[in-house]
Design a protein around this motif. Sequence first.
Motif, PDB file in Angstrom:
ATOM      1  N   ALA A  67       0.838  -1.203   0.000  1.00 17.03           N
ATOM      2  CA  ALA A  67       0.000   0.000   0.000  1.00 17.03           C
ATOM      3  C   ALA A  67       0.870   1.247   0.000  1.00 17.03           C
ATOM      4  N   ILE A  68       0.303   2.311  -0.551  1.00 22.08           N
ATOM      5  CA  ILE A  68       0.924   3.629  -0.515  1.00 22.08           C
ATOM      6  C   ILE A  68      -0.127   4.607  -0.009  1.00 22.08           C
ATOM      7  N   ASN A  69       0.203   5.321   1.048  1.00 24.38           N
ATOM      8  CA  ASN A  69      -0.704   6.313   1.606  1.00 24.38           C
ATOM      9  C   ASN A  69      -0.255   7.708   1.193  1.00 24.38           C
ATOM     10  N   ILE A  70      -1.191   8.495   0.715  1.00 23.30           N
ATOM     11  CA  ILE A  70      -0.934   9.885   0.362  1.00 23.30           C
ATOM     12  C   ILE A  70      -1.728  10.780   1.313  1.00 23.30           C
ATOM     13  N   LEU A  71      -1.036  11.673   1.989  1.00 17.60           N
ATOM     14  CA  LEU A  71      -1.704  12.639   2.858  1.00 17.60           C
ATOM     15  C   LEU A  71      -1.506  14.027   2.255  1.00 17.60           C
ATOM     16  N   PRO A  72      -2.505  14.551   1.572  1.00 16.10           N
ATOM     17  CA  PRO A  72      -2.378  15.869   0.930  1.00 16.10           C
ATOM     18  C   PRO A  72      -2.142  16.975   1.957  1.00 16.10           C
ATOM     19  N   PRO A  75      -5.687  21.554   4.361  1.00 20.41           N
ATOM     20  CA  PRO A  75      -6.350  21.539   5.680  1.00 20.41           C
ATOM     21  C   PRO A  75      -7.543  20.590   5.727  1.00 20.41           C
ATOM     22  N   ASN A  76      -7.607  19.813   6.801  1.00 18.95           N
ATOM     23  CA  ASN A  76      -8.704  18.872   7.054  1.00 18.95           C
ATOM     24  C   ASN A  76      -8.811  17.768   5.996  1.00 18.95           C
ATOM     25  N   SER A  77      -7.737  17.535   5.292  1.00 16.34           N
ATOM     26  CA  SER A  77      -7.755  16.493   4.260  1.00 16.34           C
ATOM     27  C   SER A  77      -7.458  15.130   4.862  1.00 16.34           C
ATOM     28  N   GLU A  78      -8.129  14.101   4.353  1.00 17.21           N
ATOM     29  CA  GLU A  78      -7.893  12.735   4.801  1.00 17.21           C
ATOM     30  C   GLU A  78      -6.919  12.047   3.847  1.00 17.21           C
ATOM     31  N   LYS A  79      -6.293  10.991   4.352  1.00 18.03           N
ATOM     32  CA  LYS A  79      -5.337  10.284   3.520  1.00 18.03           C
ATOM     33  C   LYS A  79      -6.044   9.535   2.393  1.00 18.03           C
ATOM     34  N   ILE A  80      -5.327   9.333   1.309  1.00 18.80           N
ATOM     35  CA  ILE A  80      -5.798   8.572   0.155  1.00 18.80           C
ATOM     36  C   ILE A  80      -4.903   7.340   0.042  1.00 18.80           C
ATOM     37  N   VAL A  81      -5.511   6.182  -0.097  1.00 14.13           N
ATOM     38  CA  VAL A  81      -4.779   4.923  -0.053  1.00 14.13           C
ATOM     39  C   VAL A  81      -4.800   4.255  -1.424  1.00 14.13           C
ATOM     40  N   PHE A  82      -3.638   3.716  -1.808  1.00 12.84           N
ATOM     41  CA  PHE A  82      -3.498   2.947  -3.044  1.00 12.84           C
ATOM     42  C   PHE A  82      -3.011   1.553  -2.668  1.00 12.84           C
ATOM     43  N   ARG A  83      -3.756   0.530  -3.059  1.00 12.38           N
ATOM     44  CA  ARG A  83      -3.404  -0.842  -2.700  1.00 12.38           C
ATOM     45  C   ARG A  83      -3.387  -1.725  -3.939  1.00 12.38           C
ATOM     46  N   LEU A  84      -2.411  -2.638  -3.955  1.00 13.77           N
ATOM     47  CA  LEU A  84      -2.394  -3.631  -5.026  1.00 13.77           C
ATOM     48  C   LEU A  84      -3.481  -4.657  -4.749  1.00 13.77           C
TER      49      LEU A  84
END
Length: 324
Positions: A67-72, A75-84
């Motif tokens: 998995a790769i987590n992206i945290l923009p 402000p108040n943004s949630e993480k976006i997850v990329f999974r194989l």
Amino acid sequence: MSESEQKELNQRVDVLPSVVLEPILAKLDLIDIIDMSLKFPHIHITAKLLKIQANLKWLVRAPGHYAINILPAIPNSEKIVFRLSPPERNNEDSLGSLAATKFYRRQRVFFITCGESQAEKHEMFKNLSYFLIRLFKIREFNFDSNIHFGFIGNYMSRFNLFKLVCPELTVEEVDILMEKKNIEHLQLDTTVISLEPVKISLKYPFVDLPTSGWIAPESFLEMSCTNLRIGKEAPYNLRKPDNYFIISPEGLAACINAWANGGLEQTKTMSMNCQEGCKRKYRNELFKLESINVVVDNTYADVYQFRRQDGRMVTVNFQSGKGD
């Protein structure tokens, strides 16, 4: 974005120049920008112009979890997850621009279709990483994995946390990891393939080496890290004892002597395993040193404090354990 608006924008993607497309993308939600970037190379190229800042974290627990987590940096943004995701789990049919692969999305989680073999997973994971690093302006990298990826070294100049737990590394791989990079915290739990102890450079601010029997003791005399922890606080029987670095009385005295003579200037804390039942030997070796003066000799509490000639002091504290 509504379904009709999505279809209309999709139809215009291939004909709109970047100068026109960029302000359109700037008005979209980030999740929609990512979705469209995965589908259309032209969107991906244009989205890079937005220079969206984010932190990236690789999280791998092979053989099954990549998995790769992206945290923009919004402000108040949630993480976006990329999974194989294995092919049979992909019940959507969205053909993406990422190596002509398929993907589907569930809220803020993107599932990227990938083959079952380790080689296929590694290749797709690398491609996905490159895709995201080009899409975002990454401010901080974090790596937490039980296997090593060579391509990660390309980004080691911007790591906050680099945590690697894997069975074995070569001397060359360790040398690359120990090169002076802009890493805040290095956690390296591994065994190094070598016939003799390996001398390494300990230069990062925070260094954790839970399994470190492979390290040459002289490495500690030249270190410039701020906080160093050698070994684990767990009982010895959880791992083979030879996986632990156990500093000898003479080795501890050598470290204190190096500090007394101007070395280890940046070091604030250093935690190591000592030989059980030998506290008196450590005390005797420390008290032999002529380069320091004893300030506190508290044998009951196992705390010793020494002062060097310039007035700076160091405290040696034996915590828990058995011994005399």
